[in-house]
Scaffold this active site. Structure first.
Site: not given
Ligand code: RB5
Length: 153
Positions: A8, A65, A67, A98, A133
């Site tokens: 994203d 993304c 996180t 695994h 596994h």
């Molecule tokens: C976008 O702001 C953020 O929410 C997305 O990139 C991600 O971290 C969601 O899990």
């Protein structure tokens, strides 16, 4: 090895960095977007990669993304996907050995670009170890099957 990659807006810089590495290493890859910094919804891009991997068009996926969490959750909703959120090289290797992970997810706001490339290299360089596994992965697939039967039946 064919790699499906996407992000994203929150992971686009990390994705670009990883793509430069894939090109340098001469991996075959396809970028499923996003292609600008404009705000988008991460499940859309997670789904594109997950479906491409499940269809067998690509061997593994990489999704970034902010996180790594949102794309991991979304990709894991697609039956047949085992997406692993990894921010260290040990987890990346073990996710393949695994868990037979077929998608790696990363967070641009969590991990630096240098470590991210080491994580990608560890993931792409490892293989499922089989044996006990394989039995456990089969049990993951059985859970998936059980709940898909409930939804469909
Ligand atoms: C976008 O702001 C953020 O929410 C997305 O990139 C991600 O971290 C969601 O899990």
């Amino acid at each position: 090895m064919k790699i499906a990659i996407a992000s994203d807006h929150g992971g686009i810089n990390l994705k670009r960095h990883i793509i430069a590495y894939l090109q340098e290493q001469k991996y075959h890859y396809h970028d499923f977007g996003t292609f600008s910094d404009e705000s988008v919804d991460y499940p859309d891009f997670a789904q594109l990669v997950a479906e491409a991997v499940v269809k067998g068009d690509y061997d593994v996926g990489i999704i970034c993304c902010g996180t790594g969490i949102g794309v991991s959750i979304a990709a894991n909703k697609v039956p047949g996907i085992r997406a692993a959120l990894c921010h260290d090289t040990f987890s990346a290797r073990m996710s393949r050995e695994h868990n037979d992970a077929n998608v790696l997810t990363l967070g641009e706001r969590v991990v630096g670009p240098g470590l991210a490339l080491d994580i990608v290299a560890a993931f792409l360089g490892a293989q499922h170890a089989g044996g006990r596994h394989a039995r456990r992965v089969a049990k993951i697939k059985a859970v998936e099957q059980k709940y898909s039967n409930q939804v469909n039946g």
